[in-house]
Design a protein around this motif. Structure first.
Motif, PDB file in Angstrom:
ATOM      1  N   GLY A 168      -8.390   0.750   7.564  1.00 24.92           N
ATOM      2  CA  GLY A 168      -6.860   0.827   8.352  1.00 24.92           C
ATOM      3  C   GLY A 168      -6.937   1.787   8.828  1.00 24.92           C
ATOM      4  N   PRO A 169      -4.966   2.485   8.378  1.00 24.95           N
ATOM      5  CA  PRO A 169      -5.270   3.837   9.098  1.00 24.95           C
ATOM      6  C   PRO A 169      -6.075   5.144   8.325  1.00 24.95           C
ATOM      7  N   ASN A 170      -6.042   5.666   8.964  1.00 29.23           N
ATOM      8  CA  ASN A 170      -6.740   6.900   8.208  1.00 29.23           C
ATOM      9  C   ASN A 170      -6.368   8.274   8.068  1.00 29.23           C
ATOM     10  N   MET A 171      -5.165   8.204   7.749  1.00 31.91           N
ATOM     11  CA  MET A 171      -4.139   9.623   8.241  1.00 31.91           C
ATOM     12  C   MET A 171      -2.961   9.502   8.097  1.00 31.91           C
ATOM     13  N   LEU A 172      -2.292  10.406   6.818  1.00 30.24           N
ATOM     14  CA  LEU A 172      -1.179  10.587   7.152  1.00 30.24           C
ATOM     15  C   LEU A 172      -0.486  11.471   7.937  1.00 30.24           C
ATOM     16  N   ALA A 178      -9.750  -3.772  15.854  1.00 27.38           N
ATOM     17  CA  ALA A 178     -10.086  -3.628  14.831  1.00 27.38           C
ATOM     18  C   ALA A 178     -10.919  -2.385  14.410  1.00 27.38           C
ATOM     19  N   VAL A 179     -11.390  -2.091  12.872  1.00 29.17           N
ATOM     20  CA  VAL A 179     -11.465  -1.053  12.669  1.00 29.17           C
ATOM     21  C   VAL A 179     -13.285  -0.994  12.415  1.00 29.17           C
ATOM     22  N   VAL A 180     -13.982   0.071  12.557  1.00 25.97           N
ATOM     23  CA  VAL A 180     -15.442  -0.438  12.653  1.00 25.97           C
ATOM     24  C   VAL A 180     -15.693   0.746  12.153  1.00 25.97           C
ATOM     25  N   SER A 181     -16.394   0.707  11.256  1.00 27.19           N
ATOM     26  CA  SER A 181     -17.095   2.436  10.312  1.00 27.19           C
ATOM     27  C   SER A 181     -18.630   1.753  10.145  1.00 27.19           C
ATOM     28  N   THR A 182     -19.159   3.031  10.861  1.00 23.36           N
ATOM     29  CA  THR A 182     -20.496   3.137  10.980  1.00 23.36           C
ATOM     30  C   THR A 182     -21.387   4.835  10.243  1.00 23.36           C
ATOM     31  N   LEU A 183     -22.263   4.083   9.263  1.00 24.50           N
ATOM     32  CA  LEU A 183     -22.911   5.253   8.350  1.00 24.50           C
ATOM     33  C   LEU A 183     -23.879   5.462   9.641  1.00 24.50           C
ATOM     34  N   LEU A 184     -23.777   6.953   9.652  1.00 23.61           N
ATOM     35  CA  LEU A 184     -25.016   7.498  10.514  1.00 23.61           C
ATOM     36  C   LEU A 184     -25.888   8.260   9.547  1.00 23.61           C
ATOM     37  N   LEU A 213     -12.987   1.661   1.375  1.00 24.29           N
ATOM     38  CA  LEU A 213     -13.419   0.964   0.955  1.00 24.29           C
ATOM     39  C   LEU A 213     -14.516   1.817   0.385  1.00 24.29           C
ATOM     40  N   ALA A 214     -15.110   1.714  -1.212  1.00 22.09           N
ATOM     41  CA  ALA A 214     -16.294   2.682  -1.246  1.00 22.09           C
ATOM     42  C   ALA A 214     -17.169   2.386  -1.092  1.00 22.09           C
ATOM     43  N   ALA A 215     -18.342   2.859  -0.036  1.00 25.41           N
ATOM     44  CA  ALA A 215     -19.848   2.312  -0.455  1.00 25.41           C
ATOM     45  C   ALA A 215     -20.784   3.873  -0.698  1.00 25.41           C
ATOM     46  N   ASP A 216     -21.394   3.647  -0.016  1.00 24.94           N
ATOM     47  CA  ASP A 216     -22.084   4.805   0.258  1.00 24.94           C
ATOM     48  C   ASP A 216     -20.944   6.612   0.705  1.00 24.94           C
TER      49      ASP A 216
END
Length: 319
Positions: free
Chosen positions: A50-54, A278-284, A41-44
């Motif tokens: 889902g997965p974060n890395m290879l 569940a994967v939750v993304s939080t922008l701080l 997802l392209a947000a800020d």
């Protein structure tokens, strides 16, 4: 024609390699996009849903280069990890020798760890579960403080049920050799996979694979039938014939297609458990944080009663 049902990374990879061998392939996907659980997802900022890395070994790196995809390596110093203990985050030692020198483990646990590293292995030991192997070789404290948060935070699973060979294959290979465990691990040091992501996010991989393939989006396969030596697949457009079929689906979805053809296999698929994750993304705003945690992030042992399995401080890892 070979029909691949499912346009996640597994289905697309299978189709890409089959097509490279000169075979005619068509991919059917119920959703309106490719990638399955892999979604960026392209947000800020770029957020992986889902997965974060290879985990990149030499073979995978060569394949990415062939696809024209560029690995994005972690920032220097981002490898520091933490573990939640008694409600506070504590730095996780980087390796066995740091564990022996620091205060993360008690002295009895350190002796147990040292004995376990010096003891030779056997092929049967490598067949154990993660918890059974750790408990026998290193003791309960190492299991509780190290392997339990690893099993939960990385695999979202129970160490009593996770197979050592499937979760920590390097450790399993070292444990299967008639050598001291530390020596078996040392011999494999150059084969260790490196963590990375892709420029533009992991979704670049399924999108790149789909570019070379015949992928039908919004095309759920609702039934499979035998047709002589081949198969018929029912979609919204009617019946399509295929010589072979590959199911690259979640187990429960595969079970629905398999039930009229192979009910026993369908029942096995239905019994495969999936972690309710569940994967939750939080922008701080980093400047607004009093004491931002340095490094990679943290793992939460099951005994801490935390809401989450852990967290990644992704902006510390990648730019």
């Amino acid at each position: 024609m070979i029909a691949i049902i499912g346009a996640g990374v597994s289905g697309l990879s299978c189709a890409w390699w089959l097509q490279r061998q000169g075979m005619a392939v068509r991919v059917f996907e119920a959703a309106e996009r490719v990638g399955g659980k892999v979604s960026t997802l392209a947000a800020d900022a770029l957020c992986e849903q889902g997965p974060n890395m290879l985990l990149l070994d030499e073979e995978l790196q060569q394949w990415l280069a062939e696809l024209g995809l560029s690995p994005l390596w972690p920032e220097q110093g981002s490898g520091l990890r933490h573990v939640l203990r008694s409600g506070r985050y504590r730095p996780l030692p980087a390796g066995p020798w740091q564990l022996l020198a620091g205060s993360f483990l008690s002295w009895p646990a350190k002796w147990a760890l040292l004995r376990g590293l010096l003891r030779p292995g056997s092929p049967k030991e490598a067949e154990a579960s993660l918890a059974e192997f750790c408990r026998r070789r290193f003791g309960q404290e190492v299991l509780d403080k190290l392997l339990d948060p690893l099993a939960g935070g990385v695999f979202a699973g129970d160490p009593e049920e996770l197979a050592l060979e499937e979760t920590l294959p390097r450790l399993a290979r070292a444990a299967a050799q008639p050598l001291p465990l530390w020596r078996g691990l040392w011999r494999q040091r150059t084969a260790r996979a490196r963590m990375c992501t892709l420029q533009g996010g992991l979704q670049q991989l399924p999108q790149r694979l789909a570019r070379d393939l015949d992928v039908r989006l919004g095309a759920p396969v609702t039934a499979l039938r035998r047709d002589g030596e081949g198969w018929r697949l029912r979609t919204r457009e009617g019946w399509t014939r295929a010589e072979r079929v590959v199911l690259a689906l979640p187990a429960d979805a595969a079970a629905e297609l398999l039930h009229p053809l192979a009910p026993e296999m369908a029942d096995i698929c239905r019994r495969i458990p999936y972690a309710p994750l569940a994967v939750v993304s939080t922008l701080l705003d980093g400047e607004a944080m009093d004491r931002p945690l340095p490094g990679y992030g943290a793992l939460h042992p099951s005994g801490e009663g935390a809401l989450t399995l852990g967290h990644l401080t992704v902006s510390n890892i990648y730019p």
